[in-house]
Design a protein around this motif. Sequence first.
Motif, PDB file in Angstrom:
ATOM      1  N   VAL A 182      -2.604   3.460   4.298  1.00  0.00           N
ATOM      2  CA  VAL A 182      -3.764   2.975   4.771  1.00  0.00           C
ATOM      3  C   VAL A 182      -3.977   1.827   6.128  1.00  0.00           C
ATOM      4  O   VAL A 182      -4.911   1.994   6.853  1.00  0.00           O
ATOM      5  CB  VAL A 182      -4.823   2.602   3.704  1.00  0.00           C
ATOM      6  CG1 VAL A 182      -6.272   2.273   4.003  1.00  0.00           C
ATOM      7  CG2 VAL A 182      -4.803   3.562   2.528  1.00  0.00           C
ATOM      8  N   CYS A 203      -3.460  -4.125  -2.165  1.00  0.00           N
ATOM      9  CA  CYS A 203      -3.351  -4.955  -0.949  1.00  0.00           C
ATOM     10  C   CYS A 203      -4.086  -6.542  -1.018  1.00  0.00           C
ATOM     11  O   CYS A 203      -3.597  -7.366  -0.456  1.00  0.00           O
ATOM     12  CB  CYS A 203      -4.047  -4.481   0.297  1.00  0.00           C
ATOM     13  SG  CYS A 203      -5.774  -3.612  -0.123  1.00  0.00           S
ATOM     14  N   CYS A 228      -7.147   1.198  -5.335  1.00  0.00           N
ATOM     15  CA  CYS A 228      -6.257   0.237  -6.342  1.00  0.00           C
ATOM     16  C   CYS A 228      -6.418  -1.371  -6.064  1.00  0.00           C
ATOM     17  O   CYS A 228      -6.199  -1.928  -6.995  1.00  0.00           O
ATOM     18  CB  CYS A 228      -4.928   0.631  -6.203  1.00  0.00           C
ATOM     19  SG  CYS A 228      -4.106   0.069  -4.614  1.00  0.00           S
ATOM     20  N   ALA A 229      -6.801  -1.713  -4.842  1.00  0.00           N
ATOM     21  CA  ALA A 229      -7.082  -3.161  -4.559  1.00  0.00           C
ATOM     22  C   ALA A 229      -5.551  -3.854  -4.655  1.00  0.00           C
ATOM     23  O   ALA A 229      -5.699  -5.227  -4.557  1.00  0.00           O
ATOM     24  CB  ALA A 229      -7.899  -3.932  -5.435  1.00  0.00           C
ATOM     25  N   CYS A 254      -7.362   5.732   1.002  1.00  0.00           N
ATOM     26  CA  CYS A 254      -7.597   4.589   0.347  1.00  0.00           C
ATOM     27  C   CYS A 254      -7.782   5.195  -1.137  1.00  0.00           C
ATOM     28  O   CYS A 254      -8.920   6.017  -1.409  1.00  0.00           O
ATOM     29  CB  CYS A 254      -8.263   3.469   0.914  1.00  0.00           C
ATOM     30  SG  CYS A 254      -8.430   2.127  -0.440  1.00  0.00           S
ATOM     31  N   ILE A 255      -7.323   4.726  -2.172  1.00  0.00           N
ATOM     32  CA  ILE A 255      -7.580   5.148  -3.457  1.00  0.00           C
ATOM     33  C   ILE A 255      -8.111   4.132  -4.386  1.00  0.00           C
ATOM     34  O   ILE A 255      -8.617   4.246  -5.583  1.00  0.00           O
ATOM     35  CB  ILE A 255      -6.165   5.614  -4.448  1.00  0.00           C
ATOM     36  CG1 ILE A 255      -5.136   4.736  -4.393  1.00  0.00           C
ATOM     37  CG2 ILE A 255      -5.707   7.033  -3.819  1.00  0.00           C
ATOM     38  CD1 ILE A 255      -4.021   4.872  -5.249  1.00  0.00           C
ATOM     39  N   CYS A 266       0.906  -1.085  -0.052  1.00  0.00           N
ATOM     40  CA  CYS A 266      -0.145  -0.157   0.080  1.00  0.00           C
ATOM     41  C   CYS A 266       0.811   1.508  -0.087  1.00  0.00           C
ATOM     42  O   CYS A 266       1.666   1.476   1.007  1.00  0.00           O
ATOM     43  CB  CYS A 266      -1.022   0.031   1.349  1.00  0.00           C
ATOM     44  SG  CYS A 266      -1.908   1.483   0.956  1.00  0.00           S
TER      45      CYS A 266
END
Length: 89
Positions: free
Chosen positions: A41, A73, A70-71, A67-68, A37
């Motif tokens: 976050v 993580c 992006c997934a 959090c943006i 990340c």
Amino acid sequence: MAVLTGKTRGGADWTPTFAESIDPEKCIGCGRCYKACSRQVLGPMDIEDEENYSTRMVMSIVAPDNCIGCAGCGVTCPKKCFTFTTLEI
Ligand code: SF4
Ligand code: SF4
């Protein structure tokens, strides 16, 4: 209400999916998601391990507003701990 969407650099439609929760029962505290990340976050959290009468470290969402979506993580997590959500605007 509508779901927040964006574009890739190439102009394709893209729907951000934001980190919603991490399952503490599945998490092994490996830290892979933390390293992945780029938005600070995530952070470690100690929880009670009642089986072993001790505490253990799991990952938690400490700054959800950063959090943006992006997934990234979730991609790195070997235990499939994450759930994600879209954003209604
Ligand atoms: S979705 Fe992206 S920005 Fe959000 S917590 Fe995961 S890695 Fe970080
Ligand atoms: S990658 Fe998955 S198992 Fe590892 S600390 Fe993050 S949530 Fe836990």
